[in-house]
Every structure is written in structure tokens, then in C-alpha cells.
Design a protein around this motif. Sequence first.
Motif, PDB file in Angstrom:
ATOM      1  N   SER A  36       0.720  -1.193   0.012  1.00  0.00           N
ATOM      2  CA  SER A  36       0.077  -0.102   0.131  1.00  0.00           C
ATOM      3  C   SER A  36       0.784   1.291   0.060  1.00  0.00           C
ATOM      4  CB  SER A  36      -0.818  -0.183   1.038  1.00  0.00           C
ATOM      5  OG  SER A  36      -1.530   1.082   1.373  1.00  0.00           O
ATOM      6  N   ALA A  37       1.903   1.203   0.875  1.00  0.00           N
ATOM      7  CA  ALA A  37       2.815   2.321   1.060  1.00  0.00           C
ATOM      8  C   ALA A  37       3.665   2.457  -0.426  1.00  0.00           C
ATOM      9  CB  ALA A  37       3.740   2.222   2.036  1.00  0.00           C
ATOM     10  N   VAL A  38       4.058   1.616  -1.050  1.00  0.00           N
ATOM     11  CA  VAL A  38       4.542   1.501  -2.328  1.00  0.00           C
ATOM     12  C   VAL A  38       3.669   2.316  -3.417  1.00  0.00           C
ATOM     13  CG1 VAL A  38       5.714   0.331  -4.326  1.00  0.00           C
ATOM     14  CG2 VAL A  38       6.185  -0.292  -1.939  1.00  0.00           C
ATOM     15  N   ILE A  39       2.438   1.541  -3.668  1.00  0.00           N
ATOM     16  CA  ILE A  39       1.467   2.304  -4.549  1.00  0.00           C
ATOM     17  C   ILE A  39       1.178   3.602  -4.554  1.00  0.00           C
ATOM     18  CG2 ILE A  39       0.955  -0.012  -5.188  1.00  0.00           C
ATOM     19  CD1 ILE A  39      -1.748   0.622  -4.062  1.00  0.00           C
ATOM     20  N   ARG A  40       1.536   4.158  -3.268  1.00  0.00           N
ATOM     21  CA  ARG A  40       1.114   5.337  -2.713  1.00  0.00           C
ATOM     22  C   ARG A  40       2.363   6.519  -3.069  1.00  0.00           C
ATOM     23  NH1 ARG A  40       0.471   5.915   2.312  1.00  0.00           N
ATOM     24  NH2 ARG A  40       0.369   3.644   2.961  1.00  0.00           N
ATOM     25  N   PHE A 360       1.848 -12.763   7.395  1.00  0.00           N
ATOM     26  CA  PHE A 360       0.962 -11.665   6.630  1.00  0.00           C
ATOM     27  C   PHE A 360       0.524 -12.287   5.330  1.00  0.00           C
ATOM     28  CE2 PHE A 360       4.077  -9.097   8.962  1.00  0.00           C
ATOM     29  CZ  PHE A 360       2.979  -8.174   9.741  1.00  0.00           C
ATOM     30  N   GLY A 361      -0.462 -12.144   4.828  1.00  0.00           N
ATOM     31  CA  GLY A 361      -1.025 -12.437   3.513  1.00  0.00           C
ATOM     32  C   GLY A 361       0.139 -12.366   2.499  1.00  0.00           C
ATOM     33  N   VAL A 362       0.166 -13.240   1.482  1.00  0.00           N
ATOM     34  CA  VAL A 362       1.312 -13.115   0.507  1.00  0.00           C
ATOM     35  C   VAL A 362       0.753 -12.660  -0.715  1.00  0.00           C
ATOM     36  CG1 VAL A 362       2.658 -15.010   1.607  1.00  0.00           C
ATOM     37  CG2 VAL A 362       1.116 -15.454  -0.375  1.00  0.00           C
ATOM     38  N   PHE A 363       1.769 -12.346  -1.580  1.00  0.00           N
ATOM     39  CA  PHE A 363       1.627 -11.718  -2.965  1.00  0.00           C
ATOM     40  C   PHE A 363       2.638 -12.030  -3.835  1.00  0.00           C
ATOM     41  CE2 PHE A 363      -0.564  -8.688  -0.031  1.00  0.00           C
ATOM     42  CZ  PHE A 363      -1.577  -8.188  -0.560  1.00  0.00           C
ATOM     43  N   LYS A 364       3.826 -12.388  -3.448  1.00  0.00           N
ATOM     44  CA  LYS A 364       4.745 -12.813  -4.291  1.00  0.00           C
ATOM     45  C   LYS A 364       4.443 -14.454  -4.695  1.00  0.00           C
ATOM     46  CE  LYS A 364       9.677 -13.972  -3.912  1.00  0.00           C
ATOM     47  NZ  LYS A 364      10.866 -14.179  -2.913  1.00  0.00           N
ATOM     48  N   TRP A 391      -5.161  -3.909  -7.200  1.00  0.00           N
ATOM     49  CA  TRP A 391      -4.455  -5.040  -8.300  1.00  0.00           C
ATOM     50  C   TRP A 391      -3.071  -4.717  -8.535  1.00  0.00           C
ATOM     51  CZ3 TRP A 391      -2.086  -2.110 -11.883  1.00  0.00           C
ATOM     52  CH2 TRP A 391      -2.660  -0.711 -12.182  1.00  0.00           C
ATOM     53  N   GLN A 392      -2.574  -3.507  -7.848  1.00  0.00           N
ATOM     54  CA  GLN A 392      -1.164  -3.089  -7.897  1.00  0.00           C
ATOM     55  C   GLN A 392      -0.236  -4.029  -7.035  1.00  0.00           C
ATOM     56  OE1 GLN A 392      -3.791  -0.807  -7.357  1.00  0.00           O
ATOM     57  NE2 GLN A 392      -3.326   1.167  -8.415  1.00  0.00           N
ATOM     58  N   TYR A 393      -0.971  -4.676  -6.084  1.00  0.00           N
ATOM     59  CA  TYR A 393      -0.215  -5.340  -5.289  1.00  0.00           C
ATOM     60  C   TYR A 393       0.415  -6.632  -5.865  1.00  0.00           C
ATOM     61  CZ  TYR A 393      -2.406  -2.775  -1.225  1.00  0.00           C
ATOM     62  OH  TYR A 393      -2.948  -1.753  -0.580  1.00  0.00           O
ATOM     63  N   VAL A 394      -0.191  -7.231  -6.591  1.00  0.00           N
ATOM     64  CA  VAL A 394       0.216  -8.487  -7.540  1.00  0.00           C
ATOM     65  C   VAL A 394       1.054  -8.042  -8.498  1.00  0.00           C
ATOM     66  CG1 VAL A 394      -1.616  -8.941  -8.885  1.00  0.00           C
ATOM     67  CG2 VAL A 394      -0.353 -11.025  -8.141  1.00  0.00           C
ATOM     68  N   ASP A 395       0.668  -7.011  -9.099  1.00  0.00           N
ATOM     69  CA  ASP A 395       1.372  -6.334 -10.187  1.00  0.00           C
ATOM     70  C   ASP A 395       2.769  -5.780  -9.979  1.00  0.00           C
ATOM     71  OD1 ASP A 395      -0.664  -6.661 -12.118  1.00  0.00           O
ATOM     72  OD2 ASP A 395      -0.964  -4.593 -12.740  1.00  0.00           O
ATOM     73  N   VAL A 434      -6.904 -20.163 -12.781  1.00  0.00           N
ATOM     74  CA  VAL A 434      -6.079 -19.892 -11.480  1.00  0.00           C
ATOM     75  C   VAL A 434      -6.996 -18.816 -10.859  1.00  0.00           C
ATOM     76  CG1 VAL A 434      -3.966 -18.730 -10.597  1.00  0.00           C
ATOM     77  CG2 VAL A 434      -3.872 -20.118 -12.811  1.00  0.00           C
ATOM     78  N   PHE A 435      -7.200 -19.092  -9.511  1.00  0.00           N
ATOM     79  CA  PHE A 435      -7.868 -18.195  -8.566  1.00  0.00           C
ATOM     80  C   PHE A 435      -6.845 -17.790  -7.291  1.00  0.00           C
ATOM     81  CE2 PHE A 435     -10.454 -17.408  -4.882  1.00  0.00           C
ATOM     82  CZ  PHE A 435     -11.080 -16.084  -5.185  1.00  0.00           C
ATOM     83  N   GLY A 436      -6.456 -16.583  -7.041  1.00  0.00           N
ATOM     84  CA  GLY A 436      -5.638 -16.188  -5.843  1.00  0.00           C
ATOM     85  C   GLY A 436      -6.326 -15.248  -5.095  1.00  0.00           C
ATOM     86  N   TRP A 437      -6.225 -15.235  -3.894  1.00  0.00           N
ATOM     87  CA  TRP A 437      -6.620 -14.246  -3.076  1.00  0.00           C
ATOM     88  C   TRP A 437      -5.650 -13.880  -1.690  1.00  0.00           C
ATOM     89  CZ3 TRP A 437      -7.814 -15.041   2.183  1.00  0.00           C
ATOM     90  CH2 TRP A 437      -7.763 -16.276   2.500  1.00  0.00           C
ATOM     91  N   SER A 438      -5.794 -12.642  -1.120  1.00  0.00           N
ATOM     92  CA  SER A 438      -4.878 -12.389  -0.036  1.00  0.00           C
ATOM     93  C   SER A 438      -5.555 -11.224   0.731  1.00  0.00           C
ATOM     94  CB  SER A 438      -3.626 -12.049  -0.528  1.00  0.00           C
ATOM     95  OG  SER A 438      -2.809 -11.679   0.458  1.00  0.00           O
TER      96      SER A 438
END
Length: 635
Positions: A36-40, A360-364, A391-395, A434-438
Motif C-alpha cells: 500500500s505504501a509503495v503504490i502511494r 501476513f498474506g502473501v502476494f509474491k 490490483w497493484q499489489y500483485v502487479d 487460476v484463482f488467488g486471494w490475499s
Amino acid sequence: MNNKNHIYFLVFVIALAALMRLYNFSSWSLSNDELSAVIRLQATTFTQLIEEGVKPDFHPAGVQIFLYYWCKVVGNSPFALRLPFVLAGIFSVFFFYLIAKIWFNKSAAILSSLVFGFLQFTILYSQLARPYSVGLFFSLIMVFGLTQLLFNESQKKRLNYSFLFGTGIIGCMYTHYFSFLFAIVVGITGLFFIRKENFWHYLIASATAVILFLPHLQITLLQFGRGGVGSWLGKPESDYLGQFLFYSFNESLLLITALCFSFTISYLFNRTNWQKNKFRIISLVWFFAPFFIGYYYSIYVNPVLQYSILIFSFPFLLLFVFSYINENQTALNLMLFVPLAIIGFCSTAFGFNYYNKQQFGVFKQLAEKNIEWEGKYGSENVNTAYNLIAWQYVDYYFAKENYKAGYCFLRGDDTISKHTLIQHVSKSNGDYFVFGWSNVYTPDEFFSIILDKYDEVMEHNQYFNSAVTLFKKTNKPNSAKYNLYLNESFDNFNGKFFDADTSRFTDTVITSLCINENEDFACEYKTTIANLFPDGNELVNIELDYSTVSFPQFQLVFEILRAGKQINWSSGLSSHFPTDEQNNGTLFYSKRKPTGALPSDEVKIYIWNLKKQNITIDNILIFGFKQTNQLINKQ
């Protein structure tokens, strides 16, 4: 300890703390808050950074501004993002040692710093690119400066110490609102010990910090006016402090026992040593005051209390634990040091399994698995959907691999997510999905929707509060369904399952049940918990095919009764699902077995026609999936 041996122990403590913080710190997935900090940070001007990167958050601007300029220089890789915070965590151990040495003695400083250095709680919040380790660092600088200013008799460096004190205050204020609170507690404490000769140094340092924070005041008022994290964080329970202490000490009864033994044995040998009582009292006040303020604020105003925000005051609880250590009892201190070092390191690395444990929930991993499966089966044959906060978290991770991924983005906590997923699944042509969630609410209906077309689970990877699953389309009838309770198509209706008036049946190509606009409730199915959730199944799924003349606005109700009294009620809304041009649609509803439900409890499933529509029901399926329990295990 003599001076030479003392240096050896200090080097060991700092080296251990540094090793445990530096090891593997950039390899695990960035957390939701870090991303969240990165995309901001995507701002072209400082003003835009404040408007879009700071004001929407619930923290002061300091860390976000630092990251903005830091990432411009070194980039935003996980290593670059986290390194300054890891270093702040390491230096915090050293400043903690300095404070403990002044307050008590070198041996107490070594033992308390040792524990502070190896606890998973302090390591974790040193490895996150969030305000915690920086706020801790400034908190300890502030305390060190104040200690020297108030209790050091020397006049030589008073200006330097007042500068450290003021710098610590302003750093706390700009870093985190709980380090801000801690600075207030520390500042008030200083008033009880201030002397005439250091009054003006204390006052000028404090006043300068307040003046320097005034430009931020408008932002602070805006953030507090929005309600903070209380919009999603629950109120603390009465046993919150005990839960926090158990967590902070590695959830290890052995370590807790060792710390209790260390306190008891040192107290028994030195309980008549009252000279340092003022520091013992300060230690307890500084630990408990922020906790109780946060606790009662969370109860009566707005929930804000989390383990992470207690990091700023936590070191002073450790100071109290080792406050009775006598520097001259070398053998006893060594007897305490060695077991604590061994137990502490092992409880973190192996007992708590810190370096292999996801907190923590993963995105990598979501991105990595998608890349792997598209490489194996062909990107044209794999369709993907992600349920995330943004969407930016996984991008972020796709960009790190220079990979262009196509996927459907969902927010499971909004009202259109099921509608969006159904349309995406229906348009998907490949054999794999493929279905992913976090870190976001994931409706159980998502799995029913996917499995309705992609009926086999090829691979399921569960992480902390996150998962990614590969589904395959086999076209085998009911291949994924392990318990088909009923499939009421109304073609051969006998009243066994549903209570329905056969005079309402149509006699077209497919027999259907008609519900008219005058009926409030219709199509009732009665059974028991034992029948719906057999053999350890925790989830039941319902598919309802229907058509309406206008936009559908009915509910499928799931009601549980015990001795005729309702104990649980929930429903699925038809308005959350898409229809075609003729208003034909399918309502998906999934229900988890409620905690405390008895096998004999009665279940009623029926349609509530709350908007008085004419509804045609084509068929109803109630069933379970073979791998449903695995898919919903840790949501």
C-alpha cells in the motif's frame, strides 16, 4: 563483568540481533501495508504525494516522505525498501543497551538487550518497511537524550543531549501516532524530574518539536476525523494484554519460564537495592500507560489497539524484568545469559519457526505460481482471477519479473464481485483457471462459481490469510461433487425435497416452478444439519436457476432452528448475480456450518420474494465439493 568481557558480550548481543534481522529479510513477500505504501509513492510532485500518498493513510507523513525520496535513489525492490528499517532495528538494540546501562548497570543492559534482540516480535517489526522500527529508534533516542539531560550531572554535553531529546520527539511525532503518544508520556514523566539547571534545555527541545509538527497538524486532524483503523479493527478483549505478552515472548512457555526465573532469582538476591526504584517505576509506567490508553480508547472511542503499536513501549517491560540484576554477581549473570541466549534463539528460529512462518498474506507467491502455471500449460490456456485489496499489489511482483499478466481483478467485499467473476468464468475458453486471494474477504461462492465450470482442483497452495489454486476443466458430470443432496429439476417432482404446489408448474420444454407476485415465501426445503454437513463437511453449496420479468430482487434464505426457535439466519441475494437479456440467471449461495450447530438442528431453505416479483425456478441443486474443506480451510 569486567570491561573487557563486557565488550565481548555486547558485541555478541549486537551481532546476534543484526544477524537475526538481516537474515532473509527481503525474500518473503511484501505485506499488504508495505505494498500500500509503495503504490502511494506514485507521485510526480511533493504536493501530490501528500494529497494521494499521506492523507488517505492513517499514519503521519514521515515514513512515506522518506520512502518517496529513498526509492527515487535506490529503487523499490524488497531489499531496498526494507534495509533502512532493518538498520533502524539494529541500532535500536544498541540505544536500548545504552539506556539500560545508565538506568541500571552493564549486566542488566546486556541481558535485557539480549532478549530484546532475539524476540520474534521485535525482529518482525524491524524487517517491515513500515513505521515501527523507525518509531522505536526515535523513541529510544528520545529516552536516551532525556536520561542524559535529566540525570547526568555533567554540564558539558547538555546541549547535545537536548538536541537528541528534541530530535527523538519530532521523529516520534512524524513516524507513528503511538510513538507520538509515547513521546507525550515520556515528556510528562520528565516534568517530575526536571531541575532548574536543565529546565530551559528541556523546554526548548520540547517546544521546538511541537512547533516543527504544526505544519502536519491539519493532516493529523483529517486522519483522525476519518476514524482510523477502527472501521475494520475489532475492540480488544479483556485478556488482550495476556495474549500480547504470550505472543511477544515467542509463544514459548519455556522462554517465559526462563524470564520469570531470571527476574525472581535476581530479585531475591538484590531485593534490598532500592536506589534504582525510580527507574523501575518509570519502566512500568512507560509500558502500561500507552497500553491502557490504547485499550480504553479502543473500547470507548475507536478500535486502534494492535500488537505492532506496543513496540515503542515494550522495551521498558524488559528493562523492569532485569532491573534487579547485580553487576558484581558475575557467575549468576553468566548462568542467566547462556540459557537465555540458547532458549531465546531456538524459540524464535525453531520453536516459533520464525524464518519459515508466514505472518501476513502473501502476494509474491500468487504471482510466481501464475507465471509457473502459464509457462507449463500455455498462457492462452490459463485464465486468472485475483481477489485483492488493490490490483497493484500483485502487479508489483509481475513487474519485478518483467511479466505481462492478464487477469480479472475482484474485491470480494463489494457487491459486484460475484457478478464479475461469473462473467469472467463464462467467457474463459482455456482448460485451466487460476484463482488467488490475499488479505480480503473471499466469498465461499467464488469456489462454487469456478468449480461449476472448472470442476477439478489440480493444485492448492494455502498461505497465511491467502491462497492460490489451479482448477481444470474435465467436463465429467459432477466430478468435483462428493455429496449431491438433491437436484430438483421439477421434471419428476414428487414432493420429497421441496414443498411446492404442482399447479404452479409450467409444461414447456423444461418443467419449471412459478412463484407469483403475491407470495412472500415459496419453495421450502426442510432437512437437518446432520444431512447437510455429513462426514466432516463444513460447507454446503446451492445453485438456483431462475428467470424473472424484471431485474431480480429476491433472496434465497438459509435458516437454522432449534426446538422451533431461530438460532441462525442468512441469505443470498439475486441482485449480486448477472442475468442475460431475458433475465435468466443463476444464484450461487454457500453456507458454512455454524459453530455450535447440533446435528439435530432443523434447516429450512426457501425463497423470500421480498419485492413481490413473478419468479420462475428451473432447478435447484444442493451439494458439497470434494475439496471444499481444503479450499476454505484458513480464510
